[in-house]
Scaffold this motif. Structure first.
Motif, PDB file in Angstrom:
ATOM      1  N   ILE A  34     -18.082 -19.005  -6.061  1.00 22.86           N
ATOM      2  CA  ILE A  34     -19.061 -19.022  -7.272  1.00 22.86           C
ATOM      3  C   ILE A  34     -20.451 -18.456  -6.598  1.00 22.86           C
ATOM      4  N   GLY A  35     -20.959 -17.388  -7.264  1.00 22.30           N
ATOM      5  CA  GLY A  35     -22.242 -16.875  -6.794  1.00 22.30           C
ATOM      6  C   GLY A  35     -23.486 -17.032  -7.856  1.00 22.30           C
ATOM      7  N   ILE A  36     -24.505 -16.546  -7.308  1.00 17.35           N
ATOM      8  CA  ILE A  36     -25.548 -16.319  -8.131  1.00 17.35           C
ATOM      9  C   ILE A  36     -26.533 -15.149  -8.247  1.00 17.35           C
ATOM     10  N   GLN A  37     -27.034 -14.858  -9.169  1.00 20.88           N
ATOM     11  CA  GLN A  37     -27.842 -13.598  -9.328  1.00 20.88           C
ATOM     12  C   GLN A  37     -29.205 -14.177  -8.851  1.00 20.88           C
ATOM     13  N   LEU A  38     -29.848 -13.706  -7.783  1.00 20.63           N
ATOM     14  CA  LEU A  38     -30.885 -14.296  -7.127  1.00 20.63           C
ATOM     15  C   LEU A  38     -32.288 -14.120  -8.099  1.00 20.63           C
ATOM     16  N   LYS A  50     -36.687 -17.219   2.596  1.00 26.79           N
ATOM     17  CA  LYS A  50     -35.790 -17.925   3.400  1.00 26.79           C
ATOM     18  C   LYS A  50     -35.357 -19.430   2.802  1.00 26.79           C
ATOM     19  N   GLY A  51     -36.357 -20.102   2.225  1.00 25.26           N
ATOM     20  CA  GLY A  51     -36.257 -21.443   2.040  1.00 25.26           C
ATOM     21  C   GLY A  51     -35.446 -21.499   0.595  1.00 25.26           C
ATOM     22  N   VAL A  52     -35.435 -20.384  -0.325  1.00 25.23           N
ATOM     23  CA  VAL A  52     -34.611 -20.329  -1.315  1.00 25.23           C
ATOM     24  C   VAL A  52     -33.364 -19.967  -0.866  1.00 25.23           C
ATOM     25  N   ILE A  53     -33.011 -19.322  -0.326  1.00 23.10           N
ATOM     26  CA  ILE A  53     -31.630 -18.817   0.262  1.00 23.10           C
ATOM     27  C   ILE A  53     -30.787 -20.267   0.872  1.00 23.10           C
ATOM     28  N   GLY A  54     -31.933 -21.011   1.446  1.00 25.34           N
ATOM     29  CA  GLY A  54     -31.081 -22.322   2.171  1.00 25.34           C
ATOM     30  C   GLY A  54     -30.733 -22.938   1.014  1.00 25.34           C
ATOM     31  N   LYS A  55     -31.786 -23.225  -0.171  1.00 25.70           N
ATOM     32  CA  LYS A  55     -31.492 -24.285  -1.259  1.00 25.70           C
ATOM     33  C   LYS A  55     -30.123 -23.681  -2.113  1.00 25.70           C
ATOM     34  N   VAL A  56     -30.032 -22.447  -2.257  1.00 26.05           N
ATOM     35  CA  VAL A  56     -28.818 -21.975  -2.949  1.00 26.05           C
ATOM     36  C   VAL A  56     -27.442 -22.360  -2.168  1.00 26.05           C
ATOM     37  N   ALA A  57     -27.671 -22.381  -0.685  1.00 29.77           N
ATOM     38  CA  ALA A  57     -26.421 -22.877  -0.229  1.00 29.77           C
ATOM     39  C   ALA A  57     -26.259 -24.250  -0.267  1.00 29.77           C
ATOM     40  N   GLN A  58     -27.208 -25.230  -0.449  1.00 27.61           N
ATOM     41  CA  GLN A  58     -27.233 -26.534  -0.569  1.00 27.61           C
ATOM     42  C   GLN A  58     -26.624 -26.875  -2.073  1.00 27.61           C
ATOM     43  N   ALA A  59     -26.996 -25.871  -3.038  1.00 23.51           N
ATOM     44  CA  ALA A  59     -26.271 -26.400  -4.336  1.00 23.51           C
ATOM     45  C   ALA A  59     -24.815 -25.940  -4.501  1.00 23.51           C
ATOM     46  N   SER A  62     -21.514 -19.934  -2.524  1.00 22.49           N
ATOM     47  CA  SER A  62     -21.003 -19.169  -1.527  1.00 22.49           C
ATOM     48  C   SER A  62     -21.581 -17.781  -1.205  1.00 22.49           C
ATOM     49  N   GLU A  63     -22.009 -17.098  -2.577  1.00 26.58           N
ATOM     50  CA  GLU A  63     -22.205 -15.908  -2.651  1.00 26.58           C
ATOM     51  C   GLU A  63     -23.649 -15.697  -3.136  1.00 26.58           C
ATOM     52  N   VAL A  64     -24.367 -14.576  -3.053  1.00 23.52           N
ATOM     53  CA  VAL A  64     -25.455 -14.256  -3.975  1.00 23.52           C
ATOM     54  C   VAL A  64     -25.402 -12.882  -4.372  1.00 23.52           C
ATOM     55  N   GLU A  65     -26.037 -12.237  -5.366  1.00 21.07           N
ATOM     56  CA  GLU A  65     -26.230 -10.996  -5.741  1.00 21.07           C
ATOM     57  C   GLU A  65     -27.594 -10.855  -5.677  1.00 21.07           C
ATOM     58  N   THR A  66     -27.994  -9.688  -5.079  1.00 31.25           N
ATOM     59  CA  THR A  66     -29.479  -9.523  -4.810  1.00 31.25           C
ATOM     60  C   THR A  66     -29.854  -8.588  -6.070  1.00 31.25           C
ATOM     61  N   PHE A  67     -31.209  -8.445  -6.068  1.00 26.59           N
ATOM     62  CA  PHE A  67     -32.029  -7.542  -6.741  1.00 26.59           C
ATOM     63  C   PHE A  67     -33.158  -6.820  -6.094  1.00 26.59           C
ATOM     64  N   GLY A  68     -33.632  -5.873  -6.731  1.00 25.90           N
ATOM     65  CA  GLY A  68     -34.923  -5.319  -6.209  1.00 25.90           C
ATOM     66  C   GLY A  68     -35.006  -4.740  -5.054  1.00 25.90           C
ATOM     67  N   TYR A  69     -33.863  -4.294  -4.598  1.00 20.81           N
ATOM     68  CA  TYR A  69     -34.082  -3.780  -2.901  1.00 20.81           C
ATOM     69  C   TYR A  69     -34.727  -2.245  -2.901  1.00 20.81           C
ATOM     70  N   SER A  70     -35.315  -2.088  -1.859  1.00 19.12           N
ATOM     71  CA  SER A  70     -35.670  -0.790  -1.628  1.00 19.12           C
ATOM     72  C   SER A  70     -35.804  -0.387  -0.055  1.00 19.12           C
ATOM     73  N   LYS A  71     -36.024   0.670   0.268  1.00 14.58           N
ATOM     74  CA  LYS A  71     -35.904   0.852   1.648  1.00 14.58           C
ATOM     75  C   LYS A  71     -37.150   0.410   2.443  1.00 14.58           C
ATOM     76  N   GLU A  72     -38.247   0.590   1.576  1.00 14.08           N
ATOM     77  CA  GLU A  72     -39.583  -0.243   2.159  1.00 14.08           C
ATOM     78  C   GLU A  72     -39.496  -1.565   2.216  1.00 14.08           C
ATOM     79  N   ARG A  73     -39.388  -2.116   1.154  1.00 13.33           N
ATOM     80  CA  ARG A  73     -39.226  -3.659   1.090  1.00 13.33           C
ATOM     81  C   ARG A  73     -38.093  -4.263   1.481  1.00 13.33           C
ATOM     82  N   GLY A  74     -37.064  -3.857   1.694  1.00 10.77           N
ATOM     83  CA  GLY A  74     -35.958  -4.553   1.797  1.00 10.77           C
ATOM     84  C   GLY A  74     -35.466  -5.398   0.885  1.00 10.77           C
ATOM     85  N   ALA A 279     -27.799 -25.991  -9.511  1.00 11.11           N
ATOM     86  CA  ALA A 279     -26.795 -26.830  -9.053  1.00 11.11           C
ATOM     87  C   ALA A 279     -26.041 -27.596 -10.234  1.00 11.11           C
ATOM     88  N   GLN A 280     -26.592 -28.020 -11.342  1.00  8.00           N
ATOM     89  CA  GLN A 280     -25.915 -28.277 -12.475  1.00  8.00           C
ATOM     90  C   GLN A 280     -24.925 -27.241 -13.052  1.00  8.00           C
TER      91      GLN A 280
END
Length: 290
Positions: A34-38, A50-59, A62-74, A279-280
């Motif tokens: 089960i994934g989550i769109q970040l 980094k803390g958010v990613i940790g809390k996603v795993a704690q919930a 096992s998967e995340v879907e990213t948004f907002g990537y750019s070459k400059e911001r990563g 988590a719910q």
């Protein structure tokens, strides 16, 4: 309250989405994760990614879907290798990402698409997803035909790089132009192998359509599901999965027909702590839908 559309306009990004699983049989066979769109946690990510990613795993995710990537911001201020290491640290993977593609679709910006492909491959993604279409790109049937052509070209480029291209819907695609909706044009004028669809089930229902009928008409095209529930009192708002008005148990019974491989939870507004909310939703999906 920040809405998705206003956020995208302000940030110059295109994103969206959620996912949910297939019928019990297929979900257990093909969609164990089960994934989550970040984007769900867009308010929290800038404070402590980094803390958010940790809390996603704690919930439990096992998967995340990213948004907002750019070459400059990563990815959320991290370059791809750093982000990939963070995911690995928390036993997470990122099979898919939403990448702003308006300039590619409208202007043929090949370099931008290439940068997305490079970034996606560095974190071992499988899907590059077009999350949104700017209003200027979708004013007529011929506009949608041009979009379909560009999506197919993006699909070719992704295939050559070992990736899969997909398109994520809102509700505007279901506007009719003559006897066809924009969505029908995109489906009919793209190669099923080159362009998959990430179906946002909330937006399909909000547009007054039955997701199951979409699956029956286009079997195997919906490899990713965005799953978010509809508030019973105000259909314009989301709520935790299982607490709203969308009959997800019925939808999941058609998972095999849809061809779903990834279930992605998303929520755009909250009436409780966001981390309690995700988590719910995770618990409901895991215990009741897959």
């Amino acid at each position: 309250m920040t809405t998705r559309r206003s956020f995208l306009q302000q940030a110059g990004l295109l994103t969206a989405g959620i996912l949910i699983a297939p019928s019990c049989m297929v979900a257990k066979a093909d969609t164990k994760n089960i994934g989550i769109q970040l984007y769900t946690l867009r308010e929290e990510l800038p404070k402590d990614a980094k803390g958010v990613i940790g809390k996603v795993a704690q919930a439990g995710y096992s998967e995340v879907e990213t948004f907002g990537y750019s070459k400059e911001r990563g990815f959320f201020g991290m370059q791809p290798k750093e982000f990939a290491a963070l995911l690995k640290q928390h036993n997470l993977t990122a099979p898919s990402g939403h990448f702003g593609l308006d300039s590619y679709i409208g202007e043929g910006n090949e370099e931008e698409l290439k940068s997305y492909i490079d970034g996606a491959k560095e974190v071992d993604m499988k899907y590059i997803i077009a999350p949104y279409l700017g209003q200027q790109l979708r004013q007529s049937a011929s506009d949608y035909q041009r979009v379909a052509e560009r999506l197919s070209q993006a699909g070719e480029a992704c295939k050559a790089a070992g990736l899969q291209f997909a398109y994520h819907n809102h509700d505007f695609e279901f506007q009719k132009f003559g006897d066809k909706t924009g969505y029908e044009i995109l489906l009919s004028e793209t190669d099923p192998e080159l362009v998959k669809f990430e179906v946002d089930l909330y937006w399909v229902v909000r547009a007054g359509l039955d997701p199951v009928e979409l699956f029956k008409k286009n079997p195997g095209r919906y490899e990713l599901w965005h799953v978010k529930d509809m508030d019973k009192a105000d259909p314009k708002l989301n709520t935790e999965i299982g607490s709203g008005s969308i009959n997800y148990k019925q939808i999941f019974e058609s998972a095999k027909v849809a061809g779903v491989k990834h279930i992605i939870v998303e929520q755009e507004n909250f009436a409780m702590d966001p981390f309690q909310s995700i988590a719910q939703s995770y618990t409901y999906v895991k215990e009741n839908l897959i």
